[in-house]
Design a protein around this motif. Structure first.
Motif, mmCIF file in Angstrom:
data_model
loop_
_atom_site.group_PDB
_atom_site.id
_atom_site.type_symbol
_atom_site.label_atom_id
_atom_site.label_comp_id
_atom_site.label_asym_id
_atom_site.label_seq_id
_atom_site.Cartn_x
_atom_site.Cartn_y
_atom_site.Cartn_z
ATOM 1 N N VAL A 169 13.764 27.498 -28.983
ATOM 2 C CA VAL A 169 13.969 26.044 -29.029
ATOM 3 C C VAL A 169 12.780 25.320 -28.407
ATOM 4 O O VAL A 169 12.353 24.265 -28.899
ATOM 5 N N ALA A 170 12.214 25.894 -27.335
ATOM 6 C CA ALA A 170 11.081 25.255 -26.661
ATOM 7 C C ALA A 170 9.873 25.138 -27.579
ATOM 8 O O ALA A 170 9.128 24.154 -27.512
ATOM 9 N N THR A 171 9.661 26.139 -28.444
ATOM 10 C CA THR A 171 8.508 26.089 -29.347
ATOM 11 C C THR A 171 8.646 25.032 -30.426
ATOM 12 O O THR A 171 7.680 24.737 -31.131
ATOM 13 N N LEU A 172 9.842 24.449 -30.579
ATOM 14 C CA LEU A 172 10.023 23.347 -31.524
ATOM 15 C C LEU A 172 9.368 22.071 -31.030
ATOM 16 O O LEU A 172 9.093 21.152 -31.805
ATOM 17 N N GLY A 173 9.148 21.976 -29.728
ATOM 18 C CA GLY A 173 8.472 20.826 -29.172
ATOM 19 C C GLY A 173 9.371 19.786 -28.555
ATOM 20 O O GLY A 173 8.893 18.735 -28.096
ATOM 21 N N PHE A 174 10.694 20.030 -28.482
ATOM 22 C CA PHE A 174 11.592 19.066 -27.853
ATOM 23 C C PHE A 174 11.264 18.968 -26.359
ATOM 24 O O PHE A 174 11.180 19.987 -25.672
ATOM 25 N N PRO A 175 11.084 17.762 -25.834
ATOM 26 C CA PRO A 175 10.694 17.612 -24.416
ATOM 27 C C PRO A 175 11.647 18.298 -23.445
ATOM 28 O O PRO A 175 11.202 18.975 -22.510
ATOM 29 N N ALA A 176 12.965 18.125 -23.648
ATOM 30 C CA ALA A 176 13.934 18.723 -22.724
ATOM 31 C C ALA A 176 13.854 20.246 -22.769
ATOM 32 O O ALA A 176 13.892 20.916 -21.732
ATOM 33 N N ALA A 177 13.734 20.808 -23.989
ATOM 34 C CA ALA A 177 13.654 22.268 -24.141
ATOM 35 C C ALA A 177 12.370 22.801 -23.513
ATOM 36 O O ALA A 177 12.372 23.861 -22.866
ATOM 37 N N LYS A 178 11.262 22.058 -23.696
ATOM 38 C CA LYS A 178 9.996 22.496 -23.098
ATOM 39 C C LYS A 178 10.077 22.483 -21.573
ATOM 40 O O LYS A 178 9.558 23.384 -20.904
ATOM 41 N N LEU A 179 10.728 21.451 -21.035
ATOM 42 C CA LEU A 179 10.870 21.369 -19.580
ATOM 43 C C LEU A 179 11.686 22.533 -19.039
ATOM 44 O O LEU A 179 11.307 23.158 -18.037
ATOM 45 N N ILE A 180 12.803 22.840 -19.704
ATOM 46 C CA ILE A 180 13.646 23.975 -19.282
ATOM 47 C C ILE A 180 12.849 25.271 -19.352
ATOM 48 O O ILE A 180 12.922 26.112 -18.447
ATOM 49 N N PHE A 181 12.076 25.422 -20.420
ATOM 50 C CA PHE A 181 11.272 26.625 -20.613
ATOM 51 C C PHE A 181 10.236 26.767 -19.504
ATOM 52 O O PHE A 181 10.073 27.847 -18.908
ATOM 53 N N LEU A 182 9.524 25.681 -19.218
ATOM 54 C CA LEU A 182 8.503 25.714 -18.166
ATOM 55 C C LEU A 182 9.109 26.016 -16.803
ATOM 56 O O LEU A 182 8.613 26.865 -16.062
ATOM 57 N N VAL A 183 10.199 25.316 -16.487
ATOM 58 C CA VAL A 183 10.840 25.491 -15.177
ATOM 59 C C VAL A 183 11.407 26.901 -15.028
ATOM 60 O O VAL A 183 11.244 27.545 -13.982
ATOM 61 N N SER A 184 12.068 27.402 -16.085
ATOM 62 C CA SER A 184 12.665 28.747 -15.992
ATOM 63 C C SER A 184 11.591 29.813 -15.851
ATOM 64 O O SER A 184 11.747 30.767 -15.080
ATOM 65 N N GLY A 185 10.473 29.645 -16.587
ATOM 66 C CA GLY A 185 9.388 30.621 -16.461
ATOM 67 C C GLY A 185 8.811 30.644 -15.067
ATOM 68 O O GLY A 185 8.595 31.715 -14.485
ATOM 69 N N ILE A 186 8.565 29.452 -14.506
ATOM 70 C CA ILE A 186 7.977 29.364 -13.168
ATOM 71 C C ILE A 186 8.945 29.860 -12.103
ATOM 72 O O ILE A 186 8.586 30.667 -11.236
ATOM 73 N N ILE A 187 10.204 29.408 -12.174
ATOM 74 C CA ILE A 187 11.182 29.772 -11.143
ATOM 75 C C ILE A 187 11.497 31.264 -11.193
ATOM 76 O O ILE A 187 11.420 31.956 -10.166
ATOM 77 N N PHE A 188 11.859 31.765 -12.375
ATOM 78 C CA PHE A 188 12.237 33.176 -12.456
ATOM 79 C C PHE A 188 11.040 34.093 -12.217
ATOM 80 O O PHE A 188 11.185 35.171 -11.627
ATOM 81 N N GLY A 189 9.862 33.671 -12.668
ATOM 82 C CA GLY A 189 8.663 34.459 -12.377
ATOM 83 C C GLY A 189 8.369 34.497 -10.893
ATOM 84 O O GLY A 189 8.003 35.545 -10.341
ATOM 85 N N ALA A 190 8.545 33.352 -10.238
ATOM 86 C CA ALA A 190 8.325 33.295 -8.792
ATOM 87 C C ALA A 190 9.317 34.182 -8.054
ATOM 88 O O ALA A 190 8.951 34.919 -7.132
ATOM 89 N N VAL A 191 10.581 34.121 -8.464
ATOM 90 C CA VAL A 191 11.604 34.979 -7.833
ATOM 91 C C VAL A 191 11.203 36.442 -7.970
ATOM 92 O O VAL A 191 11.249 37.218 -7.008
#
Length: 404
Positions: free
Chosen positions: A158-180
């Motif tokens: 869904v994030a690759t579709l370009g929807f702002p909300a989906a992109k934000l969730i994708f960015l945040v989840s990648g950063i947070i879970f990667g950091a964990v």
């Protein structure tokens, strides 16, 4: 025989997990991009569905090898992370070249490498949390991983579709879970270098049987970290075996020289490693007595206490044992002793998931092996334990009993 092997593979949870991941990938991108008829997407999804179990085994073995030679959590996790990052770069390159995903859709996410990096970080972190939850009896291991992978695949699509909300969730989840995923490992390795002195030590494992290296690890920990005491506890029935016995994936085939000998059944997962430390296990009471004998003979009885809490272990594994030790010593530094072998690094993960424990890692290089002892090697344990092993080997009653 061939049909039986095909049936075993099709009924394997690992194979079913792979098929589920491949199907979810197809559905997620087919719906997102109306690419139901894309031959490239179909072929890629089938390939991933078949390849996933073998990829998982490869990453597991790579991480184990790095851990064995370094005893550092962060190095092992980096070894697991890099192959998945490379694989994801190839996948997104293929999807863009096949026009399943328009290149312009992912430019704001860092292009092919950026999307691959973020989805790899999120995937590794979510799988880590999924496994940590299953270790604490919250959910089942395979199902937890499926849920984690499913969420990550759907969010990425869904994030690759370009929807702002989906992109934000994708960015945040990648950063947070990667950091964990990585920060916990870095902090753990840092605590192994910069640690508080004094306090108590813990040493968990199968001790199947206890040997000279175990005793040397405890001596070093006492001397180098000025420990007041070390608590040592062995597994009852290892939780891996307990679950597999309950599900009928393994069985006790026979008793031999005082040891239960395990075998897989027709229900076993063909991709699972049920016996990472061997198929033969001395009974809990036997291992407990060997530990007491060895510690007394090594002159460590004043500093090392052998715990016997099978009910607490059955309730929550080593997590419960560690919680009880912390309860007895509030505010006192706790040091977790472990080797760099597979069993030792599993114990390390328990230490890391249980709060601020200072690891005491030792890279295994001496060649002393509990497996070798069980197979007849001498001079790897204390005289008293070796004598007990010899008595068990000479006992016909314990050596000839076979289960039907």
């Amino acid at each position: 025989m061939f049909r039986l092997k095909i049936k075993d593979h099709l009924s394997s949870p690992s194979v079913q997990l792979g098929a589920g991941v491949g199907f979810l990938m197809y559905v997620s991108y087919a719906i997102s991009y109306q690419a139901f008829a894309s031959l490239e997407l179909i072929c890629l999804s089938i390939f991933i569905g078949i390849f996933i179990p073998y990829y998982s085994k490869f990453c597991n073995r790579l991480e184990e090898k790095v851990n064995l030679h370094t005893a550092k959590i962060s190095y092992g996790r980096l070894a697991r992370f890099l192959p998945q990052l490379l694989f994801n770069v190839i996948v997104f390159e293929f999807l863009t070249q096949s026009d399943v995903i328009p290149v312009g859709n992912i430019q704001s996410l860092g292009g092919i490498f950026g999307v691959a990096l973020l989805t790899t970080l999120a995937s590794q972190g979510m799988q880590y949390l999924a496994l940590a939850l299953s270790n604490r009896e919250i959910g089942e291991k395979t199902r937890n991983v499926v849920i984690a992978l499913s969420i990550n695949i759907a969010v990425t699509a869904v994030a690759t579709l370009g929807f702002p909300a989906a992109k934000l969730i994708f960015l945040v989840s990648g950063i947070i879970f990667g950091a964990v995923f990585f920060v916990i490992g870095f902090l753990s390795d840092a605590r192994a270098i910069w640690f508080a002195r004094g306090g108590v030590g813990i040493f968990f494992g199968t001790f199947n049987p206890i040997h000279r290296t175990h005793l040397e690890l405890m001596r070093k920990a006492i001397d180098q970290r000025s420990l007041q005491k070390i608590y040592i506890h062995c597994t009852n029935i290892p939780r891996l075996h307990s679950k597999a016995l309950d599900s009928g994936e393994i069985k006790i085939a026979r008793f031999e020289h005082g040891m239960r000998v395990y075998e897989t059944t027709s229900r076993a997962d063909v991709h699972a490693n049920y016996f990472p430390t061997g198929r033969k296990f001395y009974e809990y009471e036997t291992r407990l007595e060997m530990m007491r004998l060895a510690i007394a003979e090594a002159g460590l009885a004043e500093k090392v206490e052998v715990l016997d809490m099978p009910d607490l272990y059955e309730k929550g594994g080593f997590y419960s044992i560690l919680s009880e030790i912390k309860r007895k010593h509030p505010g006192v530094p706790v040091h977790g002793i472990h080797g760099s072998d597979l069993g030792g690094m599993w114990v390390r993960s328990i230490y890391d998931e249980s709060g601020w424990v200072y690891p005491f890692p030792v890279v295994r290089k001496d060649g002393v092996s509990a497996t070798a002892i069980r197979n007849g090697a001498a001079d790897m344990t204390t005289h008293s334990v070796q004598k007990m092993i010899s008595v068990l080997r000479d006992s016909k009653q314990l050596s000839t009993h076979t289960l039907s």
